[in-house]
Design a protein around this motif. Structure first.
Motif: not given
Length: 496
Positions: A102-106
């Motif tokens: 989720e962090r990388v996608a954000d």
């Protein structure tokens, strides 16, 4: 052979000499045959109807849709580069830990790119491979997962790039070769150091005869990782330190070995024939733990068996010698060594531990038996990739920009339907010292034969990293200003 590649007279002569060496009873491979298990030294029988992947171009992709698996330090940092390359789109990111995905996608979305799908958990990778919006899978997980994840990606119909090494066992290397040939998809080692500026200039100089007839080279991976290996946060679940409790192998010599192999035209007129390994005792990690790690730390339950310095001496079919080293357990400056020599000169990199301290001594330029600076030669022999995308690489890539140069080139080749610079045969050969060093050490350092993963095609000259300049196709979407996703300090990213 690429339609753009016109072999030089030196390349053709080298291929002819190498082809003639195949049948010599006194060849290095023949000399090692008596001291090697033939199940590891000989090629398995080719499957009926098997076709090589040498010279096979990518199918043309208007946009290259990329999935990233493994979002630790390396995977997170490389996602930045993938997202910045023109004509590339990161469509999926996967990690066993959902918060990482989720962090990388954000961050991808924050950089102005479409937000990739996120997958996680024990079945996340399998679910990712079921998607229909992926052309290329980039694997940046711990070493023990590289083989199975690379193979699964091939079987799903995708091209695959894997961080070092692509596999840790000889039978796994052979299976990846066979699976690539079966699926007609490319799998290769994401060897960023092959795209280093000095390394590519050295390659061009070697092929232009600056060093004369190349006779020997020296490369490897020397990096004081002791603090990071004992960190509770840098390597998830201490995966990299735990390898030092499992194996006596030379884990990671490819960063220095691969550029030397390319300069010697390995698999393009020469090949690795034999390997013998030596190892010092395993002292460094235990000593560091004794002095700096609290007794409550879980590492105190571990016993380290991997030697501090593992050295592989590789002889090629044409009689060249390569010394490949691995040491991450000793106090020493970072170095990939990167030295190449011939009968008319020598280059040495990392002089005094300085990554910009390359020097050269070649005829007829040397005077008073003194070294000269390498930069004027690098300027003259600068590879077209660095001339074309060097500025973008500095803005978007780690490790001095070579990460981005590699990523840009992979995307460009897939968008234009070119033959990859690095193929599965190169990758298997470059990674073979991992299992073969174990085989040699277990035999007291005696030589073992290196398999011919090309099954005889190594003697034919062909293009590789010494490519002709081509352009990136225009992208249908308006460019977006690049935003770096990775805030990891460069000194830490060097550990990848």
């Amino acid at each position: 052979m690429s339609e753009h590649f016109q072999p030089t007279r030196r390349a053709l002569l080298g291929g002819t000499l190498a082809a003639g060496a195949v049948g010599l009873a006194g060849s290095p491979a023949a000399a090692a045959e008596a001291v090697v298990d033939t199940s590891t030294g000989r090629a398995p029988a080719a499957a009926k109807g098997r076709r090589t992947m040498i010279g096979v171009p990518y199918e043309v992709h208007e946009t290259v849709r990329i999935a990233v698996v493994g979002l630790g330090n390396r995977g997170t940092g490389m996602t930045s580069g993938w997202a910045a390359v023109p004509g590339a789109r990161v469509t999926a990111v996967c990690d066993i830990r959902g918060e990482r995905a989720e962090r990388v996608a954000d961050r991808v979305a924050a950089a102005g790119r479409p937000r990739p799908a996120t997958l996680s958990g024990a079945n996340g990778y399998s679910q990712m491979l079921e998607r229909d919006d992926i052309d290329f899978v980039y694997v940046a997980t711990p070493w023990e997962f590289h083989y199975s994840q690379g193979r699964a990606a091939l079987l799903s119909g995708r091209h695959v790039g894997i961080e070092l090494p692509i596999a840790t066992e000889l039978k796994q290397l052979w299976d990846l070769v066979d699976t690539s040939e079966k699926t007609r998809k490319h799998l290769f080692l994401m060897e960023n150091c092959s795209y280093g500026r000095n390394e590519l200039a050295m390659l061009k100089m070697a092929h232009d005869g600056v060093f004369g007839e190349v006779t020997n080279g020296h490369g490897g991976y020397l990096h004081d990782l002791r603090a990071l290996l004992f960190s509770d946060t840098y390597y998830t679940d201490a995966w990299r330190r735990l390898w030092h409790t499992r194996s006596i192998a030379s884990f990671y010599p490819m960063h220095g070995l691969a550029p030397i192999a390319a300069a010697m035209d390995v698999n393009r007129g020469d090949r690795f024939a034999t390997l013998r390994a030596t190892s010092t005792e395993a002292k460094g990690l235990a000593d560091y733990r004794e002095r700096f790690v609290p007794r409550s730390h879980p590492s105190w339950r571990e016993t380290y068996i991997n030697g501090d310095l593992v050295t592989c001496l590789i002889e090629t079919e044409r009689g060249r010698i390569i010394r490949a080293e691995h040491d991450v357990s000793s106090p020493r400056p970072y170095s990939r060594i990167n030295s190449l020599a011939g009968d008319r000169g020598i280059m040495e990199d990392y002089v005094g531990g300085d990554p910009t301290g390359a020097r050269i001594y070649v005829e007829p330029d040397h005077t008073n038996h003194a070294w000269r600076g390498f930069k004027p030669y690098r300027d003259e022999y600068d590879h077209w990739l660095w001339k074309k995308v060097g500025d973008d690489a500095a803005a978007n890539g780690g490790h001095g920009g070579m990460d981005y140069v590699l990523q840009w080139r992979v995307v460009q080749q897939m968008r234009t339907g070119q033959v990859p610079d690095i193929d599965v045969y190169d990758s298997a050969a470059w990674c073979s010292p991992v299992p073969l060093s174990v085989a040699s050490l277990e035999k007291g350092g005696r030589p073992v034969a290196v398999p011919d993963f090309t099954r005889g095609a190594w003697s034919r000259p062909r293009a590789g990293l010494d490519s002709e300049e081509t352009d990136m196709p225009p992208t249908p979407d308006a460019p977006v200003a690049a935003t770096k996703l990775d805030s990891t300090p460069t000194s830490q990213r060097l550990a990848s």
